[in-house]
Each structure stands twice: as C-alpha cells, then as structure tokens.
Design a protein around this motif. Structure first.
Motif, PDB file in Angstrom:
ATOM      1  N   SER A  78      11.967  68.250  72.995  1.00  0.00           N
ATOM      2  CA  SER A  78      12.547  68.930  71.839  1.00  0.00           C
ATOM      3  C   SER A  78      12.007  68.355  70.529  1.00  0.00           C
ATOM      4  O   SER A  78      12.054  69.003  69.491  1.00  0.00           O
ATOM      5  CB  SER A  78      14.066  68.832  71.875  1.00  0.00           C
ATOM      6  OG  SER A  78      14.458  67.496  71.726  1.00  0.00           O
ATOM      7  N   ASP A  79      11.479  67.130  70.610  1.00  0.00           N
ATOM      8  CA  ASP A  79      10.971  66.473  69.407  1.00  0.00           C
ATOM      9  C   ASP A  79       9.657  67.117  68.942  1.00  0.00           C
ATOM     10  O   ASP A  79       9.446  67.337  67.752  1.00  0.00           O
ATOM     11  CB  ASP A  79      10.753  64.983  69.715  1.00  0.00           C
ATOM     12  CG  ASP A  79      10.449  64.162  68.480  1.00  0.00           C
ATOM     13  OD1 ASP A  79      11.166  64.353  67.470  1.00  0.00           O
ATOM     14  OD2 ASP A  79       9.529  63.348  68.526  1.00  0.00           O
TER      15      ASP A  79
ATOM     16  N   ASP B  89       5.943  74.884  74.026  1.00  0.00           N
ATOM     17  CA  ASP B  89       7.032  75.433  74.825  1.00  0.00           C
ATOM     18  C   ASP B  89       7.385  76.849  74.386  1.00  0.00           C
ATOM     19  O   ASP B  89       7.335  77.180  73.199  1.00  0.00           O
ATOM     20  CB  ASP B  89       8.272  74.531  74.692  1.00  0.00           C
ATOM     21  CG  ASP B  89       9.251  74.730  75.835  1.00  0.00           C
ATOM     22  OD1 ASP B  89       8.956  75.502  76.766  1.00  0.00           O
ATOM     23  OD2 ASP B  89      10.314  74.083  75.788  1.00  0.00           O
ATOM     24  N   ARG B  90       7.692  77.688  75.348  1.00  0.00           N
ATOM     25  CA  ARG B  90       8.265  79.012  75.077  1.00  0.00           C
ATOM     26  C   ARG B  90       8.894  79.539  76.357  1.00  0.00           C
ATOM     27  O   ARG B  90       8.759  78.934  77.426  1.00  0.00           O
ATOM     28  CB  ARG B  90       7.188  79.966  74.561  1.00  0.00           C
ATOM     29  CG  ARG B  90       6.062  80.238  75.546  1.00  0.00           C
ATOM     30  CD  ARG B  90       5.176  81.371  75.018  1.00  0.00           C
ATOM     31  NE  ARG B  90       3.973  81.524  75.798  1.00  0.00           N
ATOM     32  CZ  ARG B  90       3.894  82.226  76.935  1.00  0.00           C
ATOM     33  NH1 ARG B  90       4.969  82.814  77.435  1.00  0.00           N
ATOM     34  NH2 ARG B  90       2.742  82.342  77.573  1.00  0.00           N
TER      35      ARG B  90
ATOM     36  N   ARG C  49       1.382  59.412  70.846  1.00  0.00           N
ATOM     37  CA  ARG C  49       1.483  57.980  71.120  1.00  0.00           C
ATOM     38  C   ARG C  49       2.367  57.673  72.309  1.00  0.00           C
ATOM     39  O   ARG C  49       2.678  56.524  72.580  1.00  0.00           O
ATOM     40  CB  ARG C  49       2.061  57.257  69.895  1.00  0.00           C
ATOM     41  CG  ARG C  49       1.125  57.187  68.706  1.00  0.00           C
ATOM     42  CD  ARG C  49       1.739  56.307  67.636  1.00  0.00           C
ATOM     43  NE  ARG C  49       1.928  54.946  68.125  1.00  0.00           N
ATOM     44  CZ  ARG C  49       2.731  54.041  67.544  1.00  0.00           C
ATOM     45  NH1 ARG C  49       3.422  54.368  66.478  1.00  0.00           N
ATOM     46  NH2 ARG C  49       2.847  52.825  68.032  1.00  0.00           N
ATOM     47  N   LYS C  50       2.820  58.728  73.007  1.00  0.00           N
ATOM     48  CA  LYS C  50       3.777  58.505  74.076  1.00  0.00           C
ATOM     49  C   LYS C  50       3.321  59.131  75.393  1.00  0.00           C
ATOM     50  O   LYS C  50       2.387  59.913  75.417  1.00  0.00           O
ATOM     51  CB  LYS C  50       5.144  59.076  73.660  1.00  0.00           C
ATOM     52  CG  LYS C  50       5.729  58.397  72.436  1.00  0.00           C
ATOM     53  CD  LYS C  50       6.880  59.169  71.819  1.00  0.00           C
ATOM     54  CE  LYS C  50       8.095  59.192  72.695  1.00  0.00           C
ATOM     55  NZ  LYS C  50       9.258  59.767  71.964  1.00  0.00           N
ATOM     56  N   THR C  51       4.019  58.784  76.469  1.00  0.00           N
ATOM     57  CA  THR C  51       3.692  59.351  77.768  1.00  0.00           C
ATOM     58  C   THR C  51       4.905  60.070  78.365  1.00  0.00           C
ATOM     59  O   THR C  51       6.043  59.711  78.106  1.00  0.00           O
ATOM     60  CB  THR C  51       3.276  58.266  78.787  1.00  0.00           C
ATOM     61  OG1 THR C  51       4.377  57.371  78.975  1.00  0.00           O
ATOM     62  CG2 THR C  51       2.062  57.499  78.326  1.00  0.00           C
ATOM     63  N   VAL C  52       4.603  61.056  79.167  1.00  0.00           N
ATOM     64  CA  VAL C  52       5.580  61.644  80.080  1.00  0.00           C
ATOM     65  C   VAL C  52       5.188  61.157  81.462  1.00  0.00           C
ATOM     66  O   VAL C  52       4.030  61.327  81.866  1.00  0.00           O
ATOM     67  CB  VAL C  52       5.524  63.185  80.011  1.00  0.00           C
ATOM     68  CG1 VAL C  52       6.384  63.808  81.099  1.00  0.00           C
ATOM     69  CG2 VAL C  52       5.931  63.674  78.621  1.00  0.00           C
TER      70      VAL C  52
ATOM     71  N   TYR D 223       9.485  69.010  85.459  1.00  0.00           N
ATOM     72  CA  TYR D 223       9.311  69.650  84.168  1.00  0.00           C
ATOM     73  C   TYR D 223       9.877  68.762  83.085  1.00  0.00           C
ATOM     74  O   TYR D 223      10.792  67.993  83.313  1.00  0.00           O
ATOM     75  CB  TYR D 223      10.064  70.988  84.128  1.00  0.00           C
ATOM     76  CG  TYR D 223       9.572  71.958  85.154  1.00  0.00           C
ATOM     77  CD1 TYR D 223       8.577  72.867  84.844  1.00  0.00           C
ATOM     78  CD2 TYR D 223      10.078  71.930  86.447  1.00  0.00           C
ATOM     79  CE1 TYR D 223       8.102  73.749  85.804  1.00  0.00           C
ATOM     80  CE2 TYR D 223       9.611  72.797  87.418  1.00  0.00           C
ATOM     81  CZ  TYR D 223       8.619  73.701  87.079  1.00  0.00           C
ATOM     82  OH  TYR D 223       8.143  74.556  88.028  1.00  0.00           O
ATOM     83  N   HIS D 224       9.337  68.912  81.887  1.00  0.00           N
ATOM     84  CA  HIS D 224       9.944  68.262  80.721  1.00  0.00           C
ATOM     85  C   HIS D 224       9.679  69.108  79.485  1.00  0.00           C
ATOM     86  O   HIS D 224       8.529  69.429  79.169  1.00  0.00           O
ATOM     87  CB  HIS D 224       9.383  66.863  80.522  1.00  0.00           C
ATOM     88  CG  HIS D 224       9.849  66.224  79.255  1.00  0.00           C
ATOM     89  ND1 HIS D 224      11.191  66.091  78.943  1.00  0.00           N
ATOM     90  CD2 HIS D 224       9.169  65.703  78.194  1.00  0.00           C
ATOM     91  CE1 HIS D 224      11.309  65.511  77.752  1.00  0.00           C
ATOM     92  NE2 HIS D 224      10.107  65.272  77.285  1.00  0.00           N
ATOM     93  N   ALA D 225      10.764  69.474  78.824  1.00  0.00           N
ATOM     94  CA  ALA D 225      10.653  70.178  77.543  1.00  0.00           C
ATOM     95  C   ALA D 225      10.978  69.177  76.452  1.00  0.00           C
ATOM     96  O   ALA D 225      12.100  68.681  76.391  1.00  0.00           O
ATOM     97  CB  ALA D 225      11.627  71.356  77.508  1.00  0.00           C
TER      98      ALA D 225
END
Lengths: 299, 299, 299, 299
Positions: free
Chosen positions: B52-53, B24-25, B293-296, B48-50
């Motif tokens: 933060s983790d 991200d930027r 290990r995760k999905t958006v 969109y998804h930013a």
C-alpha cells in the motif's frame, strides 16, 4: 532466581541484598564471604563478574534476613568497614527486599506500558510501590485512578523552548516521593540534561527500537523505511545524550514485508511492555549495576 | 514450503517458478491464474503482496512442471503476452527449479560461512551449483579444493587506492560463470560502485551486525563498546552505499555483560551462518523480490 | 497484514474476507479470482496453501469493501455458486471486517490473561466485542466490571461428578450472545465432551505448556521436575480429548536451573498472554482454517 | 564467559576450574574462597546455585593458572582437605583448561552434526581433542578422514536382539581413548543399559525434538502429525530410560502449515547442530553439573 520476586512472599523469603563494585584484585570474594559467614548469613543467591576490559569487579549477594541476627541498618554499618578495606572507589548498596521500592511513572497518551505495569504491580509480580503517575495529557488519568493511584496532569507547551517550568513541576511532583525509579513509560519528552543528572541511575526509559538503530523520533517509521526484518525495544537509563544511556534490556520480534507501520506499532507494543517490565524488575531487585556506559545485569 | 528445496527431489517435484512485480490494480491475480489454468498448471505454491506504500503488486507462483505440457522456454514466451498486458513497468522471471543456479563465493580468511555453505550444498540442501571460490588470501584454498571446487587467489594491495586491478581480476574470474549469485562470504572488502552496479541484484553480503546498527568495520567491537544485549547478522544485496542495500534476512542472539568481544565473535558466527544460508536459499529459489531499498520475501 | 487489525480503522479499510477449503485441483485460483475480478474486488491480501499430505486446498482473500458495488450478503449469495462448482466438500466463509465479532470469556482466579485481553480490546487492537465474562470464582468480577462488561458468577461444586448443572448454566450464559469465540482464559475446568462439540471451532483454550508436553494439571510443576530449558504456552481449539485439539499458536521462553516453579509461573504468564492474544486475533480475523487435527494459519 | 573458549588462547588464559556440589549450609562460599585466596588464586569466573528444592549447593570457579604458584595436581591435593570438611557427600572436580578433553563421536548416516563439530574443533572454537569417529555405516568415513581423524566402521545387524557384539566392539573402540565425552551425533541406536551406566555422565545425545515431546523414533513425523508450531532439539546425557536423561540444552525454531516433514528435517538440522555444539562445549568446559534427573548449567 529469588522466589522473593514472584509475589508469593513468606516471612522467611525476606533477603538482605548486597551489591558491590570495586577495582578487581585477589581475595575480594573471600573477604566478603567471610564477613557474611561471620554474621551467620545463609546465601541464597550469589553472582560475580570480573570485567577484564575495565579491571573492575562486581558482585550481588542475597542472604536470608532471618539467618542474620540483626537488622539491615546494623548490617550496613558493619559492612562499611569491609567496603573501606576494598578501597576508596568501592561502590555498594545493601537493601532489605521486604521494603518495597517507590516508583513514579511519567506518561503521555499511549497507555500500553502503563496498563501493563499497573497490572503487574497489582498482581504482586513487580516489587514496586507505585506512588504516582504524571502525564502531560489527561488520556491515562482514568485508568490510573481506577487502580487507586494519584494522577497529576502537567500540560506541556508546544514550543520546546518554553517547557522549562513544566519540567520543573514534574520534578517537584516526582521528588516528593524520593523514588527509587522514575519510569518514562512512553513519556515522549526529552528530559533536560540537569534533570537527567538529578535522576541519574534512577530514570529508566523504554525506547521503541533496537538501539543504537533508529534513535529519536518515530522509530517504527524509520524501521519501515529501512526494511528491517526484526523490530525491537530497548530499556535503558536516561542520560543527557539522547537514547545513549546504559542499556538494561533489549528484545526483538520478527516482521516482514507485509507489515505496515501500524502493524509494527501494534507488534512493537508487546516487546516494549516485556522489555520495560523485565528491566524495571531487575532494577528494583538490585540486579543492575552501572559502570560507565554499560550495565552488569545479574538476572 | 516447496519440498523441492529439501534435497530429496523427485521427478514430479520440478516446478516452474514465476515471480512478478507491477503497479497494483484490479484483476491481476485473475489474469495470471487464468493463464496458468489454461496451460494446465497445477499450482503448488502461491504468494501475493499488495504494497500500500508504493502501490505495487508482487507475486510468486510455482506450478508442477509435469502438469504443463511443454518446457519452460515455451511457457516463458507465452507468458510474455500476459506480462505485456500488465503494463510496461512489469518485471518478471520464470525459472525451472530443476536447473541448479550457478554461484561464485568471495572469501578472505574467516572460513565459517564458506565451510557452512559447502556443507549445505554437498548435502543437497542448497539448490546451488558452486562454480568457484575467489579469495584474497590462501587460507581457505585447501578446504575449497577438498570439496572439488576451483579456488582462485587474487592478492589485494594494502593501499585501497591500488586495488582496482585486483577487483578487475575478481570480476573476470566471477563473470566467466555468469552466476545467479555472487556471495561475499565474509569477504571483508568494500566493492567499488561500478562492480556493485554490474552485479546488482546478484551480489549478496553477510554483515556481522543487526543493521542499521554498527555499519562498517569491526561491528562486534562496536557492539561490545555500546553494551547491547543482543548481537545480530544481516544478509543483504550489495549496493554502492556501504551496508545500506536491501535486507533479505536478519537474526540475533542474546549476549550479556560476561561476553567479551571474542565471545561475541564466536557466538556471532552461528548467526552469520544461518542468516546467510537462509537468505541465499531464498534468493536461489526466486523467493526474494527487490523493490527500491526493500525486499519482499516469500519464504 | 491488514491495517484493519491495528485499531486505526478508516472507512476504506473495511474488507470482505473470504476463506475456503476444498479438494485440490487445477483452476481453483483462476475460478475464485475471476469471480472477484468480475465484481470489481480489489484484493489487498491473498494467501494460498496446497496441502500435499491431505490433497486439500486452502485460501484466504481480502478485498476492499468499497471496491465491490454491493454488500456482504449479496457477495455471499453470488459466491455460493462458485463454491458449488468446487464440489460438495467445499467449506467457506465470507465476513465483513467492519462487523466486530462477539466474544465471551470464561475465567477462574488467575487474572493475567483477562487483564491482557481487556486492555487489547479497549485499545482497539483486538477486533472483539467482549460481551460477557463468566467465572467460577468472584476474584475477577471487579476488574471486569471496571471495564463496563457483565460478569456472571457460576460456582462449581468440588465433586467433578456434580458439575453438570454448572456447565449447563455456563452454556446458557454464553449461548445467549451467539459468540464467534468462547475463550477459556485460564478457566481451569475441563469442558464436558458435549459442550466441546457444541462449541466446536469456536472454543479456544490457552494451555500453559508447550503441547504435547505436559498435558493436564500443573504443567509448570511437571516442567520443573523434568528440568527443561524452555517453557511454553499453547493456544488451541478445544476438543473432547484433553489438550489435544488443533493448535493455533505456540511460543516458548528460556528458563534455567535457578528458576523455581514460582519463577516459571511468573515468566510463563507473559508467554500465555502473548500466545492467546495472537491466536484469538487470528481467529477473529478469519486467519485460521481447521482441517482434521491441524490448522492452516494465514497470519 | 571464558575467553579460553574462543580459540584465541594465550598463556595467561589458562585456568584451573573447580566444580563442586554438596549439601547447602552457611559458610561454604567463605571456606572455598578463603582457600583460593590463600593460594593466590585470581578468580576470573565464579558462579553459585543454591537449590531450594533439594537443599543442595553448587559452584563453579575459575582462577588464572598463572596466579597460583603450583600445578593443578598440587592444587587438587590441597583442595581435597577443604572438600572433606564440606562432608562425605561432596562431589567435586578440578581441571586445567589448558588440557584439551578427549572426545569420541558415534555416527550413522546423517552427517550434519559431525560436519559441524569437525568444523568447530578445527576452528579452535570447541576445546576438544576428537580422537575417533565410530559409525555403523560407512557414509561419513571420507569426511572424517579428510579431517585427519580415525574412522571405525562397526556394522550393526538388522535384528536388535543380535546387536550385543556390535555394541561391545563400539565400547572397546571408544574406551581405548578414555574419553571425557562420548557424543551420539545422530547415532540412531539405543544404547544398552549397561553401556549407559558405564558411560554415565559422559555420553551425550542430540535428540531431534523438544523433549519430553516426541520421544523415540521419527520425531519430525510425530511433530508434523500433531501440527505443532515450533520444532526443537534437545541435548542430554544418556541414561537407560530412552530420551529421559538430564537435559543440558534445548532450542526451537518456528514452523508453519506449509512446512512438510522434509522441510522440518531441513530446518531442524540447524537447531540440532547449534544445540549439540553448545551443550558439548559447556560439558567440556566443566559448566554442567548433574544432580539427579536435572542439570545445573553455569553457561
């Protein structure tokens, strides 16, 4: 469901509530219902469950108190003979719904469950006589006192090995009320095994995950790390094995990739409140029968 | 959601679908949307998804194919320059929704998920070109053939240690179709690690529990023994660690003390079908982006 | 979702939140994101919706306040030029999430929604500055004052035709706070049309049914008489036509034949509380865009 | 729940199922359970409901067939005496769960409910003997015949006033099977009042909305226009008043502003299938007792 549970009680709404569990065989329903008919009992609720896995029979029956010509003590003593006929393993209770049950709450810093239960009790929705709140911090003292309820502060040492005396003090503060339910409303302390045994069948916890997922500390952090798409809460009886007691009620709520831990904490609070409130109400209305590691819930 | 996914496609409903993930930027959205505006792209969906983790940025955008003056290959080659500007870690795809994705199904004896997916594909609801079904038993051969789809029977030896050649045969039968998705529709076999890696991001499993509860065999029996009040299903990508891959979708259904294992199996089938169908549709519509290990999921 | 909404705000969590609706065409996203990139805006949330039914475009974007080199007023005045380019029908807002929104609550006798909102605001979960509570009965005066909030009692005449002056007094008590939201938390009074228009887009009601079922009085009695298997609640903007305003949020809960009206009332309270709390939070976080009779909710 | 409903029936799983409704008074349970005990009946399921609104009593009891020393006809003739004692308004049924119930399906062009019911019946999940499918179009003829079931095509004239003979033909095709259930699986035709009366208590419809919202034609279009946040489906008995018959089951699914009518149609299909399958199974297992405009469902 009984309108006795709605906070709009009238005299005729008082019930005598029988719960019973025993080894299953032919004729149990007939024996119990003949007894109730003999004493003139007008049945307003009746539920049965025959558990084919364990061979056990369970029932809960509620009769109008006004339809029986005598009090609950007399009814109890007469029913003892019927219970004896059903065998030595029979377990049963008989309560007058007009007698509000005594409850003590254990809390820490998080107030949402306490706030919710106090509101429900004040509104007449929860058939509970909340006698005291015990906290290991003072954060929730004010809100408790504003509801006219005693708050006891018992500080807990940082070192878990030194918490024995604190637990002993909690036990005394609780036991003076001889409560029907000891509610760990986000108490965040693991009860010692002897205390679990002492309050067996009366200590009720709300765990902030869908058990058996995410046992132990920081379940929302665990849920976030795993990337689950639903988070949950579990209301269960406390037993010596952590988060492994008989489950009374569970519920879940949807989350997605945009939800951070803080969002899960916020959304989870709503599920915790609802799940604990439902589970506690069922316990107080004698709707929960424990058998081994599981419950029968006549909701 | 895109009406392209409803089976009532018309010419103008064709879309070019971009997915992208990168560190991200500031200015990423501006760069991508300027590119799309330059080529005349009429945006019909944008998400969109930013995160933060992880400090990662994700997007999915769909433009009307008819609004762009050239084909998807040309668009892809032009966008490659934009992606390059966003850094070497950028991952992206660009698909034409008019090209149905190829799917191969792996099955065993239980037919409810297969029956459900075949019905959805036939009804135009699932944007899938189901090329073949591979089964380690013949039970589902007839229903597959009745839908005009090839069925391949690959018998599996009883001894897990001797299943290597069978898995190799499955792999060949699958790979000939170069599928976008390999669906384990209650396949009941644990894929060897090399096969998991080979089909990484394409092998999709339906597990009949609310993971991470009840990993492994006979989850409904585990759920019954624990006395949970909800049972669930989990659609996830297959990775070498059993039932631990990135979760795409989960759902649950309420059960109670009266539900025996057979009842849970019956009720669970409905949740399995829905959860797999939703997860697979999202995968085929490029709505699922995997990160670690995760999905958006831009559903 | 924004962690700004969790009550754990830190300085860097302040956002500038833009909402915008305008006729759809190519290049809108590019124009807005170029503007945000120019001012250094680090986008933490972005959502879009192109409504094919009305040909309208909607967006909500949140940037870190700290990433922009000036204040919200300056940003607003600069963005006005962009908005002007998008056409005369463009509607937009730009808010600083650090400025808590002002809220006034209207109540009657039923306290569960009030109790719930006060608890959420006190716990930092609801980004609301509750300025006053106005009631047509005194039942909820004590609980309001215990939270340190002003309570105003405005008695309403029995005859609806004579309530004009009472509504006028309510209007004055509310308007002195120039609130972002006027919440009818089970107010049980139908607002006169001029007041609906005066508070258009700010007056939020919780109706205790799943609209459009059971409009008007005593919806739980209507639900009981019809024998529905689910009851619900609806959070919506107030418009002159009764219970017909744009819906923000709805939810339901299962009931069965054993549930009497009093049981529905009790169970419905939980759904009313959750539905109103979610709808109000979304409104206060600028997540709800109204268009005609419907809403776009970027939750 | 009965494992008889899971498709894993064994001999000992056969039950005799009694349903009964009569004016409530003291001693009914005792009378019935004494009768069952006398004949050796081992009760595996028992449910009661005392309706305080109408003063009516309802029960459903299932005993193991093998525990009773004779057949269902003999049991029925013996129980008639008990029923007579309970008064002239008593309504009751007594069925052998081993005898699959006869079902006829009415369809039009939409095949998802038909496809779903055929799959469940074939899998042994639905205790139904599907005897025939009648359609006013030929679209679903092939899928029906592939399951080895007769399909009858009855074309309907465009003018509703001229449909009398077509309905008469449908009636004859259905009645030859003397079915326990006539299922309108998205039949899309309003039954004439005399046919509703003729099939009273046996004709089951699936309506694609959460009734009483959106009665009549094109409910998803109505839902889209109103901007509801949940859509639903309702399984109900057919009565002469359109979409107003006693409700057996309802369910809902969440939608949002991004869902167009076609998306609602697609998502709604899943809810329609589940709601109809549950309602029909309960009807076939004698779990639904109708009283006036409402149902008691012992699920």
């Amino acid at each position: 469901m009984s309108s006795a549970s709605t906070g709009h009680e009238i005299a005729d709404d008082r019930r005598y509530v029988l719960t019973l569990g025993c080894p299953d065989r032919t004729g149990i329903v007939a024996r119990i219902s003949a007894f109730l008919a003999d004493v003139g009992g007008w049945i307003v609720e009746a539920a049965y469950h025959a558990d084919s896995d364990t061979g056990w029979f369970f029932t809960r029956q509620a009769v109008r108190a006004s339809s029986v010509g005598f009090g609950v003590d007399e009814l109890r003593s007469r029913f003892a003979e019927v219970a004896a006929e059903l065998g030595p393993d029979t377990e049963w209770t008989l309560h007058d719904s007009g007698a509000r049950k005594r409850v003590v709450l254990l809390v820490s810093k998080e107030g949402h469950c306490l706030h919710d239960l106090l509101g429900r009790a004040a509104g007449g929705e929860l058939p509970a006589d909340i006698r005291a709140v015990v906290g290991n911090h003072r954060d929730l003292e004010d809100v408790t006192r504003r509801h006219g309820i005693d708050f006891h502060h018992v500080p807990f040492p940082k070192d878990p090995a030194e918490r024995g005396p604190a637990f002993e003090e909690v036990r005394e503060l609780v036991d003076v009320h001889d409560p029907h339910a000891v509610v760990l409303a986000r108490f965040m302390q693991v009860l010692p095994a002897p205390l679990c045994d002492h309050w067996a069948g009366r200590a009720i916890n709300i765990h902030h995950s869908f058990l058996p997922s995410f046992v132990g500390a920081r379940p929302y952090h665990q849920a976030f790390a795993r990337g689950v798409k639903l988070i949950g809460a579990t209301c269960h009886y406390v037993t010596p094995e952590l988060d492994a007691g008989p489950i009374i009620e569970q519920d879940v709520i949807r989350v997605d990739h945009a939800d951070e831990v803080a969002d899960m904490v916020r959304q989870g609070r709503d599920i915790e409140k609802l799940t604990l409130a439902r589970g506690l109400r069922w316990h107080l209305e004698d709707r929960v029968l424990v058998h081994g590691r599981k419950t029968v819930v006549f909701s």
